[in-house]
Design an enzyme around this catalytic site. Structure first.
Site, PDB file in Angstrom:
ATOM      1  N   GLY A 240       0.769  -1.235   0.000  1.00 59.49           N
ATOM      2  CA  GLY A 240       0.000   0.000   0.000  1.00 59.49           C
ATOM      3  C   GLY A 240       0.797   1.281   0.000  1.00 59.49           C
ATOM      4  N   GLU A 273       4.513  -6.471   1.771  1.00 53.44           N
ATOM      5  CA  GLU A 273       3.909  -6.890   0.497  1.00 53.44           C
ATOM      6  C   GLU A 273       3.808  -5.720  -0.483  1.00 53.44           C
ATOM      7  OE1 GLU A 273       0.036  -8.305   1.643  1.00 53.44           O
ATOM      8  OE2 GLU A 273       0.790 -10.151   2.538  1.00 53.44           O
ATOM      9  N   ARG A 276       2.982  -1.859  -6.038  1.00 55.40           N
ATOM     10  CA  ARG A 276       3.174  -0.617  -6.797  1.00 55.40           C
ATOM     11  C   ARG A 276       4.547   0.006  -6.558  1.00 55.40           C
ATOM     12  NH1 ARG A 276      -1.344   2.400  -8.011  1.00 55.40           N
ATOM     13  NH2 ARG A 276      -2.435   1.317  -6.336  1.00 55.40           N
ATOM     14  N   ARG A 312      -6.528   2.198 -15.431  1.00 58.69           N
ATOM     15  CA  ARG A 312      -6.556   2.988 -14.189  1.00 58.69           C
ATOM     16  C   ARG A 312      -7.218   4.356 -14.319  1.00 58.69           C
ATOM     17  NH1 ARG A 312      -2.771   4.553 -11.574  1.00 58.69           N
ATOM     18  NH2 ARG A 312      -3.537   4.074  -9.509  1.00 58.69           N
ATOM     19  N   CYS A 344     -14.899   2.564 -27.762  1.00 59.71           N
ATOM     20  CA  CYS A 344     -16.207   3.208 -27.847  1.00 59.71           C
ATOM     21  C   CYS A 344     -16.843   3.365 -26.469  1.00 59.71           C
ATOM     22  CB  CYS A 344     -17.116   2.411 -28.762  1.00 59.71           C
ATOM     23  SG  CYS A 344     -16.390   2.273 -30.392  1.00 59.71           S
ATOM     24  N   GLU A 345     -16.213   4.199 -25.650  1.00 59.93           N
ATOM     25  CA  GLU A 345     -16.701   4.534 -24.307  1.00 59.93           C
ATOM     26  C   GLU A 345     -16.265   5.974 -24.059  1.00 59.93           C
ATOM     27  OE1 GLU A 345     -18.096   2.596 -21.841  1.00 59.93           O
ATOM     28  OE2 GLU A 345     -17.851   0.584 -22.697  1.00 59.93           O
ATOM     29  N   TYR A 373      -0.356  -2.376 -12.081  1.00 62.02           N
ATOM     30  CA  TYR A 373      -1.789  -2.380 -12.397  1.00 62.02           C
ATOM     31  C   TYR A 373      -2.044  -1.812 -13.797  1.00 62.02           C
ATOM     32  CZ  TYR A 373      -1.612  -3.087  -7.388  1.00 62.02           C
ATOM     33  OH  TYR A 373      -1.294  -3.560  -6.144  1.00 62.02           O
TER      34      TYR A 373
HETATM   35  C1  LIG Z   1      -2.876  -5.280  -3.612  1.00 62.31           C
HETATM   36  C2  LIG Z   1      -2.281  -5.848  -2.397  1.00 62.31           C
HETATM   37  C3  LIG Z   1      -0.956  -5.556  -2.057  1.00 62.31           C
HETATM   38  C4  LIG Z   1      -0.091  -4.615  -2.851  1.00 62.31           C
HETATM   39  O1  LIG Z   1      -0.551  -3.292  -2.781  1.00 62.31           O
HETATM   40  P1  LIG Z   1       0.352  -2.104  -3.359  1.00 62.31           P
HETATM   41  O2  LIG Z   1      -0.485  -0.906  -3.123  1.00 62.31           O
HETATM   42  O3  LIG Z   1       0.559  -2.371  -4.798  1.00 62.31           O
HETATM   43  O4  LIG Z   1       1.612  -2.094  -2.583  1.00 62.31           O
HETATM   44  C5  LIG Z   1      -0.421  -6.166  -0.938  1.00 62.31           C
HETATM   45  N1  LIG Z   1      -1.156  -7.015  -0.183  1.00 62.31           N
HETATM   46  C6  LIG Z   1      -2.439  -7.317  -0.476  1.00 62.31           C
HETATM   47  C7  LIG Z   1      -3.190  -8.259   0.394  1.00 62.31           C
HETATM   48  C8  LIG Z   1      -3.046  -6.748  -1.594  1.00 62.31           C
HETATM   49  O5  LIG Z   1      -4.321  -7.029  -1.879  1.00 62.31           O
END
Ligand SMILES: *Cc1c(COP(=O)(O)O)cnc(C)c1O
Length: 427
Positions: A240, A273, A276, A312, A344-345, A373
């Protein structure tokens, strides 16, 4: 930092490769990734986590191309997967099971079986119903499955409503207030071994405060669970971390890492995790101008890339900064224009009132921060072929996923003859 820059002739390059060279050979639209940026982002994050017992489990869903995964696997990355398909990719890329965590609210029995067989580090469990299936599958395989509950700390964070996952109205996680009771149930199950706690509050988070709030709540829970006799060895803090898009700065990694140190300390093994953060700025989407279309009010630049290639902007209102691949002279005037695709949107718009030099058909426009993404969300909507991907390293490039042929795109379809039409259509 990234490795896309203008060379002395004013041509936008990925590392040492001019983007027009790639466009000529592969055609447009095309995604281009810089290997040096992928490596750099991984290492910068690793450096920020210095002193912590950490595993960087790259979140495959941001960009699961096997060449991207292999490069990260070579650096020692683990993987965060959300499906059997992603698990398969991670294993194929050489990421061992012991570095893989499995997230997601809807793991199927088959997927759970694959993950049990792969001896993964941890299942991040999102409901009791799922826990029961994991227990059964593990028992049938004579194994015990390591689990954490994904707890929902009820904080609101994330760049957009559709990517905020940590407040109580989302489908994600179990309420943190109920989690002690759930851990107690898990302990009674013969196929389950409790190993950790997991939290992931959203994506593209630019403010450290919600991370601090969530991590503090998790630290408190870890204390409670240990007091209850659980062996909490792993705290998975999710992903995140927000990255820069255009002029908007990202979340400084030092600030993020300090929040982790302050709240969770140094003792527990920590899993991160990021998705991005690793791949976002390592990719650009390169497209060609097809037409210019002007009326008294607006100037449209119609590109050969569309929402099916990069969703996006349409899905989240996201802004990907556009660049003219051939840089105009310093004094060339900029003109506001709308960059749109051919689908076509009316939502097929990359940017409105973007200031661009005067463009002409055949000119190349590249959108930045498209590595995460981007390609992975592409579709064949409007029967447009899936967009190809290229990786650059130094002054070389390789096509890491080619554009499918028409035959390939059609090859999954099987003719079906409906019953003869017996309706009487006579007047
Ligand atoms: C999407 C997701 C991530 C990665 O999120 P980023 O914003 O790309 O870092 C990590 N863990 C879980 C469970 C996710 O669903």
């Amino acid at each position: 930092m990234h490795h896309f820059h203008y060379d002395q002739a004013g041509i936008l390059c990925a590392e040492g490769v001019p983007l027009p060279d790639i466009a000529r050979e592969v055609g447009t639209p095309v995604y281009v990734y810089a290997a040096a940026t992928l490596r750099r982002h991984y290492r910068v994050f690793q450096d920020a986590l210095d002193g912590l017992d950490s595993l960087i489990a790259y979140s495959l869903k941001a960009n699961p191309n096997l060449s991207v995964l292999r490069l990260l696997a070579d650096l020692g990355a683990g993987a965060d997967v959300v499906s059997g398909g992603e698990l398969d990719r991670a294993l194929r890329a050489g990421i061992p099971g012991e570095r893989i965590v499995f997230s997601g609210v809807g793991k199927t029995e088959g997927e759970i079986g694959e993950a049990v067989a792969a001896d993964i580090l941890q299942f991040n469990v999102e409901s009791v119903a799922e826990l029961e299936v994991i227990n059964r599958v593990a028992c049938e395989a004579n194994r015990s499955a390591p689990i954490a509950f994904r707890v929902n700390p009820d904080v609101t964070a994330g760049g957009h409503e559709k990517i905020a996952t940590g407040h109580r109205h989302t489908k994600f996680g179990v309420p943190i207030a109920r989690s002690r009771e759930l851990y107690a149930r898990a302990r009674e199950m013969p196929g389950i071994v409790v190993t950790g706690i997991d939290v992931h509050i959203g994506s593209q988070i630019l403010d450290v405060a919600p991370f601090r709030t969530a991590f503090r709540a998790v630290a408190e829970l870890a204390g409670d669970l240990r007091a209850d006799g659980h062996d909490i060895r792993i705290i998975d803090v999710g992903g995140g971390i927000g990255v820069p898009y255009g002029d908007q700065p990202g979340l400084p990694l030092g600030t993020y890492a300090d929040a982790v140190r302050d709240t969770l300390g140094m003792e527990t093994r920590l899993v991160f995790e990021p998705g991005r953060l690793i791949v976002g700025n390592a990719g650009m989407l390169v497209s060609s101008v097809l037409y210019m279309k002007e009326d008294s009010e607006r100037r449209f630049v119609i590109l050969d890339a569309a929402m099916n290639d990069l969703l996006r902007p349409t899905l989240y209102g996201a802004h990907h900064q556009p660049f003219a691949v051939t840089k105009p002279g310093a004094r060339a005037s900029q003109h506001p224009c709308d960059l749109v695709g051919p689908v076509c949107e009316s939502g097929d718009v990359f940017a409105e009132d973007a200031l661009m030099p005067l463009l002409a058909p055949g000119d190349l426009v590249a959108f930045s921060t498209a590595g995460a993404y981007g390609a992975v969300m592409a579709s064949e909507y409007n029967s447009r072929p899936l967009v190809p991907e290229v990786m650059v390293s130094g002054d070389r490039f390789g096509i890491i996923r080619r554009r499918p042929t028409r035959e390939e795109s059609l090859s999954l379809e099987v003719p079906f003859d409906a019953e003869p039409d017996t309706a009487d259509c006579s007047p």
